[in-house]
Every structure is written in C-alpha cells, then in structure tokens.
Design an enzyme around this catalytic site. Structure first.
Site, short mmCIF file in Angstrom:
data_model
loop_
_atom_site.label_atom_id
_atom_site.label_comp_id
_atom_site.label_asym_id
_atom_site.label_seq_id
_atom_site.Cartn_x
_atom_site.Cartn_y
_atom_site.Cartn_z
N SER A 104 2.81 -2.17 10.32
CA SER A 104 4.26 -2.28 10.55
C SER A 104 4.82 -3.66 10.25
O SER A 104 5.77 -4.10 10.90
CB SER A 104 4.60 -1.82 11.97
OG SER A 104 4.24 -0.46 12.16
N LYS A 120 0.17 4.22 -0.27
CA LYS A 120 -0.47 5.42 0.31
C LYS A 120 -0.21 6.62 -0.61
O LYS A 120 -0.18 6.46 -1.82
CB LYS A 120 0.02 5.63 1.75
CG LYS A 120 -0.16 4.35 2.58
CD LYS A 120 -0.08 4.57 4.05
CE LYS A 120 -0.30 3.23 4.76
NZ LYS A 120 -0.27 3.32 6.20
N ASN A 147 0.87 -1.17 0.00
CA ASN A 147 0.00 0.00 0.00
C ASN A 147 0.91 1.22 0.00
O ASN A 147 1.48 1.57 1.03
CB ASN A 147 -0.89 -0.03 1.25
CG ASN A 147 -1.74 1.22 1.40
OD1 ASN A 147 -1.79 2.06 0.49
ND2 ASN A 147 -2.40 1.36 2.54
N GLU A 167 -5.97 -4.95 10.30
CA GLU A 167 -4.93 -3.94 10.53
C GLU A 167 -5.22 -3.19 11.82
O GLU A 167 -6.02 -2.23 11.82
CB GLU A 167 -4.92 -2.94 9.37
CG GLU A 167 -4.57 -3.55 8.03
CD GLU A 167 -3.91 -2.53 7.12
OE1 GLU A 167 -2.80 -2.79 6.68
OE2 GLU A 167 -4.49 -1.46 6.89
N GLY A 169 1.96 2.24 10.69
CA GLY A 169 2.92 3.33 10.55
C GLY A 169 3.60 3.72 11.85
O GLY A 169 4.25 4.76 11.92
N HIS A 219 -9.73 1.33 4.46
CA HIS A 219 -8.48 1.46 5.23
C HIS A 219 -8.72 2.40 6.41
O HIS A 219 -9.50 3.36 6.30
CB HIS A 219 -7.38 2.02 4.31
CG HIS A 219 -6.03 1.98 4.96
ND1 HIS A 219 -5.64 2.92 5.87
CD2 HIS A 219 -5.02 1.09 4.86
CE1 HIS A 219 -4.41 2.62 6.29
NE2 HIS A 219 -4.01 1.51 5.69
N GLU A 226 -7.10 4.76 7.57
CA GLU A 226 -6.85 6.18 7.29
C GLU A 226 -8.05 6.80 6.56
O GLU A 226 -8.36 7.97 6.75
CB GLU A 226 -5.54 6.33 6.49
CG GLU A 226 -4.34 6.06 7.39
CD GLU A 226 -3.10 5.54 6.67
OE1 GLU A 226 -3.02 5.63 5.44
OE2 GLU A 226 -2.21 5.02 7.38
P1 PGA Z 1 2.42 0.25 7.60
O1 PGA Z 1 0.99 0.46 6.91
O2 PGA Z 1 2.97 -1.05 7.05
O3 PGA Z 1 3.23 1.45 7.18
O4 PGA Z 1 2.19 0.17 9.06
C1 PGA Z 1 0.12 -0.63 6.71
C2 PGA Z 1 -1.15 -0.14 6.10
O5 PGA Z 1 -1.60 0.95 6.47
O6 PGA Z 1 -1.75 -0.81 5.22
#
Ligand code: PGA
Length: 257
Positions: free
Chosen positions: A218, A15, A13, A172, A178, A100, A102
């Site tokens: 992460s 982003k 992803n 998640e 993140g 997601h 976010e």
């Molecule tokens: P990350 O993000 O691996 O940077 O923690 C995962 C995600 O948001 O899909």
C-alpha cells in the site's frame, strides 16, 4: 534512502492487470511526468509474462526498466506453464520479482523455491527483487524479526557477497499488501534495518550497506515520501498505485529527496 551507498529503485508490480494494448498510453503519460528521474532513481515496471514484449518495446526508448513477476527455477524442459530465465533474458527482460507473497500464498512457493529461483536468476544478467514479509498473525505474535530473518537467510543460502551486488530485497508485510493498511514509516524502517543487520551477519557491513531494500504494501502517492525518507528504505515495490501513471510518477518524483 542513502543514495551514496546504494541505488534507489521504484518498481511497479502490475500483478494480473493491464493489456498489451494499454502499455503505450501508460508509457506516454508516465515519461512526461518524470523528466530526468534517472539522476535519482531506477524505475521499473514488472508486468505479466504476455505483456513483456509490448512493455519492452514501449519502454525501449526510455530509462524505465521492464521486469517479470515470476520465473521458473528450472533451466528448461517439461514444466508446463512455466517461463525460464533464458526465455526472459532472450527478449530483454531486466528484472524479475521472486517470492512475492501472493506466489507464496496461492501457488505454494516456499523459502526453498525462492532460493532456487534466485540462484537461477543469478546465472543471468537480470536483477532479482526477492520478497519477504510477515502475515498479520505473525506480527501480532511478535515473530516478525525472526520470521523475516529466516526468510532472508534461506533465500540467500549459497549466494556469495559478490552475487549480492545484483540482488534487491523487498520487505512487504503481507497484511499491508492491497489492503490500504501501510506500515508506518517507523515500523517499516525497523524491519528494513533488521534485514540489513541480517545481511551484515551473513556477509559483511560493506556488502549489507550496498544492498537496496525496498518497502512494499500500500505504498502510494500520498505516503511514499515519508516511507522513502527512512534511512534503510531504498525504494518501493508498488502494486495498486503503479497502475495509474500519474500516481506512479508522483512516487518516482517522491524519491527525489
Ligand atoms: P500494493 O501491492 O501496493 O497494491 O499493496 C504491493 C505488492 O504486492 O507488491
């Protein structure tokens, strides 16, 4: 993972990162490092809308799939700034991330809109990756299981067992995204297994056993192997570590176990 029962999927992803002009070099480095991966997993990069054409072109000659990070639940019309299922499939998009955290946190997406987006996606050939997960406060309150079960049930409301063959779920935990705070493999396994039990209740065991459930938050080149060794973790949704082809390749290779 359990490759006999279901697909292993490693999805990046990106982003709101990367430029169209950077895609070719990324692809060249990645494919060099993952020869033959198709025999053990599906690999995908989910990229910003404007990068989709460049990514589809760059990965066209490879086994790496290309996905979007969001879509509109509406078919067409006066929805400024939105992108439809037809517009995504018209250019060859194969996957789409839905709900997601976010999107939920910053753009007001709800379990209900996730359900609408999933239904819209399932009118097409795209593979939806539906995200669920608890916040730190919810985890500390002890409601993770109930909360994630509710998210899954609302997201899948009205979706048939037949349609579930094309649905991927990503667990998640919001506090792990993140932050560098990965869930332990055991904690991630507990929730992924609980999600599978919810699917078995909603449908049946055979349907539940066939759904790929990814872990995200992460996941990186160091911890992927342990997470992927869990029986109900069928892959990863990887943010930060998917931006570096070498790290993403290590994760793809870690799925070969
Ligand atoms: P990350 O993000 O691996 O940077 O923690 C995962 C995600 O948001 O899909």
């Amino acid at each position: 993972m359990n490759r006999e029962l279901r697909k292993t999927i490693i999805a990046g992803n990106w982003k709101m990162n990367m430029l169209s002009s950077e895609v070719q070099a990324y692809k060249d480095e990645l494919v060099k490092l993952v020869p033959g991966f198709k025999t053990w997993c599906d690999a995908v990069v989910c990229v910003p809308f404007v990068i989709l054409p460049a990514a589809l072109q760059a990965f066209d000659s490879t086994d790496v799939g290309v996905g979007a990070q969001n879509l509109s639940q509406f078919e067409s019309g006066a929805y400024t700034g939105e992108v439809s299922v037809a517009q995504l499939t018209d250019i060859g998009t194969e996957y789409v991330i839905i709900g997601h955290s976010e999107r939920r946190e910053y753009y007001g997406e709800t379990d209900e809109s996730v359900n609408e987006k999933l239904k819209a996606t399932l009118t097409s050939s795209m593979c939806p990756i539906v995200c669920v997960g608890e916040t730190l406060q919810q985890r500390e309150t002890g409601v993770t299981g109930d909360l994630v079960a509710m998210q899954v049930k609302i997201a899948l409301n009205g979706i048939s067992a037949e349609q579930m063959k094309n649905v991927v779920i990503a667990y998640e935990p919001v506090w792990a995204i993140g932050t560098g705070m990965t869930a332990t493999p055991e904690d991630a396994q507990v929730v992924c297994s609980a999600i599978r039990n919810v699917l078995a209740d909603l449908y049946d065991k055979k349907t539940a056993d066939a759904v790929s459930i990814l872990y995200g938050g992460s996941m990186n080149d160091k911890n992927a192997q342990e997470l992927l060794a869990q029986p109900d973790i069928d892959g990863g949704l990887i943010g930060g570590a998917s931006l570096k082809p070498a790290a993403f390749a290590t994760i793809i290779n870690a799925a070969n176990q």
